[in-house]
Design a protein around this motif. Sequence first.
Motif, short mmCIF file in Angstrom:
data_model
loop_
_atom_site.label_atom_id
_atom_site.label_comp_id
_atom_site.label_asym_id
_atom_site.label_seq_id
_atom_site.Cartn_x
_atom_site.Cartn_y
_atom_site.Cartn_z
N THR A 270 0.83 -1.21 0.00
CA THR A 270 0.00 0.00 0.00
C THR A 270 0.86 1.25 0.00
N ASP A 271 2.02 1.20 0.66
CA ASP A 271 2.92 2.35 0.64
C ASP A 271 3.46 2.59 -0.77
N ASP B 113 0.56 4.13 -2.81
CA ASP B 113 0.30 5.53 -2.46
C ASP B 113 1.43 6.44 -2.95
#
Length: 308
Positions: free
Chosen positions: A96-97, A100
């Motif tokens: 997810t990092d 993003d």
Amino acid sequence: MTSTIASQAQALPADWRDFFALTKPRVMSLVVFTGLCGLLAAPGHIHPVLGFTAVLCIAMGAGGAAALNQWWEADIDAGMKRTAQRPLPQGRLRRTDARDFGVALAAASVGIMGVAVNWLAAVILALSVVYYAVVYTIWLKPRTPQNIVIGGGAGAFPPLIGWVAVTGEITLMPVVLFAIIFVWTPPHFWALALFVKTDYAKVGIPMLPVVAGEAATRRQILLYSIVLLAVSLVPWAIGGTGAIYGLAALLLSGVFLALAVPVAFRRSAVEDRMRPEKRLFAFSVLYLFALFAALVADRLILGQGLAA
């Protein structure tokens, strides 16, 4: 595989180098260079600060698209020897990092390009990000052996963006520069795919050597190398460049074709461990750098590019 990566990510803290690695810096160097060359070869002038901003936005957009590519393909990368050491397969980042980071970088690049330079360049930059991160990565790559042929457009946008950043319009010349990279991409990437095809086969990616076999791939490499020779000479033929570029294109594309011939007409690669394929792949990178450098030299020395 996903749970393994996630559990590792909790134990191994990331640093700035892991985020930098998400941008595929070696690939980005070619993207930035061709974008800069498109900007420098374009007729007209742009303030150096705005020119720097345009090139920075191209780099940011490419980096964001690369991060999104690695976010989506984390499990695939983990299964391939060539990509297993990337931050996500190694568990140094959460997926997810990476997602993003990629979205933020790409969105910032488009916004800054639009506000600081012009919105046509920003729209093309946005299109290039979507083309690579969605059309190529999510749709084409896992579904068709023509993934590189159609997906080659993703890497062909930078000189077009650089040109439009200066001129604010799309004309024939930057479209031809786009076409050169579009035609260059298949033989460049298939040369690599020939000596890493077992990696692609292992993770189920239908690259041409895996699906159609080596012989068909070798024929396609030769065919695209012939087309590349013709397309690379178009800027000279239409009066968009002078003799410096024209002679450089003839020489470089001739060498490219000469290196493609032994790749195309051999049956066994066991004895020499793919040396002709590796030579072609290595030269193909040098080829694009040298060809676009000649384009800029022609513009600066002979003042060509005004007609197109």
